[in-house]
Scaffold this motif. Structure first.
Motif, mmCIF file in Angstrom:
data_model
loop_
_atom_site.group_PDB
_atom_site.id
_atom_site.type_symbol
_atom_site.label_atom_id
_atom_site.label_comp_id
_atom_site.label_asym_id
_atom_site.label_seq_id
_atom_site.Cartn_x
_atom_site.Cartn_y
_atom_site.Cartn_z
ATOM 1 N N GLU A 263 7.602 1.590 -2.378
ATOM 2 C CA GLU A 263 7.072 2.238 -1.118
ATOM 3 C C GLU A 263 6.155 3.457 -1.682
ATOM 4 O O GLU A 263 5.532 3.928 -1.042
ATOM 5 C CB GLU A 263 8.330 2.903 -0.547
ATOM 6 C CG GLU A 263 9.341 1.863 0.255
ATOM 7 C CD GLU A 263 8.416 1.209 1.286
ATOM 8 O OE1 GLU A 263 7.676 1.714 1.861
ATOM 9 O OE2 GLU A 263 8.656 0.067 1.523
ATOM 10 N N THR A 264 6.440 3.790 -2.998
ATOM 11 C CA THR A 264 5.499 4.808 -3.584
ATOM 12 C C THR A 264 4.280 4.519 -3.756
ATOM 13 O O THR A 264 3.232 5.128 -3.486
ATOM 14 C CB THR A 264 6.150 5.446 -4.930
ATOM 15 O OG1 THR A 264 7.455 5.952 -4.678
ATOM 16 C CG2 THR A 264 5.261 6.578 -5.569
ATOM 17 N N MET A 265 4.010 3.112 -4.226
ATOM 18 C CA MET A 265 2.657 2.848 -4.550
ATOM 19 C C MET A 265 2.018 2.331 -3.179
ATOM 20 O O MET A 265 0.566 2.609 -3.226
ATOM 21 C CB MET A 265 2.813 1.274 -5.401
ATOM 22 C CG MET A 265 3.210 1.681 -6.738
ATOM 23 S SD MET A 265 2.071 2.774 -7.823
ATOM 24 C CE MET A 265 3.113 4.178 -7.793
ATOM 25 N N ASN B 212 2.384 3.822 -0.282
ATOM 26 C CA ASN B 212 2.007 4.964 0.605
ATOM 27 C C ASN B 212 1.407 6.144 0.135
ATOM 28 O O ASN B 212 1.478 7.071 0.610
ATOM 29 C CB ASN B 212 3.597 5.501 1.038
ATOM 30 C CG ASN B 212 4.007 4.567 1.941
ATOM 31 O OD1 ASN B 212 3.759 4.273 3.284
ATOM 32 N ND2 ASN B 212 5.071 3.623 1.413
ATOM 33 N N LEU B 213 0.686 5.855 -1.138
ATOM 34 C CA LEU B 213 0.084 6.892 -1.535
ATOM 35 C C LEU B 213 -1.464 6.123 -1.690
ATOM 36 O O LEU B 213 -1.788 5.167 -1.940
ATOM 37 C CB LEU B 213 0.448 7.074 -3.183
ATOM 38 C CG LEU B 213 1.758 8.235 -3.403
ATOM 39 C CD1 LEU B 213 1.857 8.208 -4.751
ATOM 40 C CD2 LEU B 213 1.547 9.579 -2.707
ATOM 41 N N THR C 240 11.942 1.824 -4.458
ATOM 42 C CA THR C 240 11.248 3.086 -4.492
ATOM 43 C C THR C 240 9.923 2.603 -5.146
ATOM 44 O O THR C 240 8.840 3.555 -4.829
ATOM 45 C CB THR C 240 11.752 3.972 -5.634
ATOM 46 O OG1 THR C 240 13.238 4.220 -4.868
ATOM 47 C CG2 THR C 240 11.422 5.153 -5.568
ATOM 48 N N TYR C 241 9.704 1.907 -6.182
ATOM 49 C CA TYR C 241 8.530 1.445 -6.524
ATOM 50 C C TYR C 241 7.296 0.991 -5.683
ATOM 51 O O TYR C 241 6.266 1.647 -5.841
ATOM 52 C CB TYR C 241 8.644 0.472 -7.787
ATOM 53 C CG TYR C 241 7.587 0.006 -8.295
ATOM 54 C CD1 TYR C 241 6.283 0.288 -9.061
ATOM 55 C CD2 TYR C 241 7.171 -1.597 -7.954
ATOM 56 C CE1 TYR C 241 5.219 -0.197 -9.270
ATOM 57 C CE2 TYR C 241 6.028 -2.242 -8.319
ATOM 58 C CZ TYR C 241 5.083 -1.633 -9.076
ATOM 59 O OH TYR C 241 4.076 -2.287 -9.317
ATOM 60 N N ILE D 221 -2.925 7.461 -7.191
ATOM 61 C CA ILE D 221 -2.220 6.524 -8.129
ATOM 62 C C ILE D 221 -2.789 6.519 -9.333
ATOM 63 O O ILE D 221 -2.337 6.554 -10.438
ATOM 64 C CB ILE D 221 -2.083 5.373 -7.533
ATOM 65 C CG1 ILE D 221 -1.047 5.553 -6.167
ATOM 66 C CG2 ILE D 221 -0.988 4.297 -8.319
ATOM 67 C CD1 ILE D 221 -0.951 4.098 -5.240
#
Length: 294
Positions: A107-109, A111-112, A104-105, A117
């Motif tokens: 993919e979040t970082m 894909n933003l 999760t960490y 961020i």
């Protein structure tokens, strides 16, 4: 020693002529078509100035920004490696919960947009976490070795919270990419190494600590060094949250002096002075690692 004869072809002359035409057109636009009044004589004073009180040459605005960029890059890389190593191990773990958190960490970082961020992490850490630590308040007003060391390595006590916010922001952002580098390094180790460590009676921690990670880091050292260069360049992003690194200082200076081209060309050279030696060192490191793995 055999020397290979280099024969120029017709295409080489055509490419050379096109290159000269581009250079001539660029020179015309800069010197004539741009209609810009160059003033390079004012730039040196923004790098170093003569302090009459001490009788010495001291650094000035652009050098202050360069020093902050170096601090952000070095300590941001160290924090990002620590975070990326932990998350990389979690990504390679057999425990589903660890893989879920690290996945999760990452993919979040990844894909933003970096700017989003920066704002999210900065305002969360800077406004809701670090102020309660009272780090800057504890150091202000003191005159000892610790304050001197913190000021030299990070920032003065009055701006320490803001600097640490930017530092953690860069570390969290870059740590996502280092996570994938570490994961790839761990998964590149042959299964026989795990089995050999297990046969010696090692625990999972001992296997990772003494057998797997040393081999993995040998393989991922070049991409980790490349990520250091990436962080040097990405450090300019924190200028949007008023961190006085090189780009922020240059923008302030440009607004006050209107020396747009001179200042940004100087900043370009300063960034290249940081990144090009690192690129050469990484190339040498890659060659050395490649010889060691043969």
């Amino acid at each position: 020693m055999y020397k290979k004869n280099i024969r120029l072809k017709k295409s080489d002359f055509i490419v050379g002529a096109l290159f000269l035409m581009v250079c001539a057109a660029t020179y015309y636009r800069v010197e004539i078509g741009l209609n810009y009044d160059w003033n390079w004589g004012k730039i040196p004073q923004f790098l170093f100035r003569y302090d009459e009180a001490s009788g010495k040459w001291v650094s000035n605005v652009l050098m202050w920004g360069l020093f902050n960029t170096i601090r952000l890059s070095i300590f941001g890389t160290l924090l990002a490696i620590i975070l990326g190593t932990i998350m990389g191990i979690c990504r390679s773990s057999k425990v589903v919960f660890f893989r879920l958190i690290s996945g999760t960490y990452v993919e979040t970082m990844r894909n933003l947009p970096p700017l989003v961020i920066i704002f999210l992490v900065y305002f969360f850490i800077g406004n809701h976490l670090l102020p309660y630590s009272h780090l800057g308040d504890a150091l202000q007003g003191r005159d000892n070795l610790l304050v001197t060391l913190v000021t030299f390595c990070l920032a003065p006590p009055e701006s320490l919270t803001t600097f640490l916010s930017a530092l953690f922001t860069l570390a969290i952002f870059e740590g996502a990419y280092i996570t994938e580098i570490v994961r790839a390094g761990i998964q590149s180790i042959r299964r026989g190494q795990w089995e050999a460590a297990h046969s010696l009676g090692m625990t999972k921690y001992q296997q990772m600590r003494y057998i797997i990670l040393p081999q993995a880091f040998q393989r991922i050292l070049p991409p980790l060094a490349g990520q250091f260069i990436s962080l040097i360049k990405d450090s300019s992003i924190v200028s949007v949250i008023s961190i006085a690194e090189l780009s922020f200082r240059a923008n302030e200076l440009m607004t006050g002096t209107l020396l747009t081209m001179e200042i940004w060309i100087t900043v370009t050279v300063m960034y290249l002075m940081l990144t090009l030696p690192c690129s050469i060192a990484i190339q040498m490191l890659e060659n050395r690692v490649a010889r060691g793995l043969k």
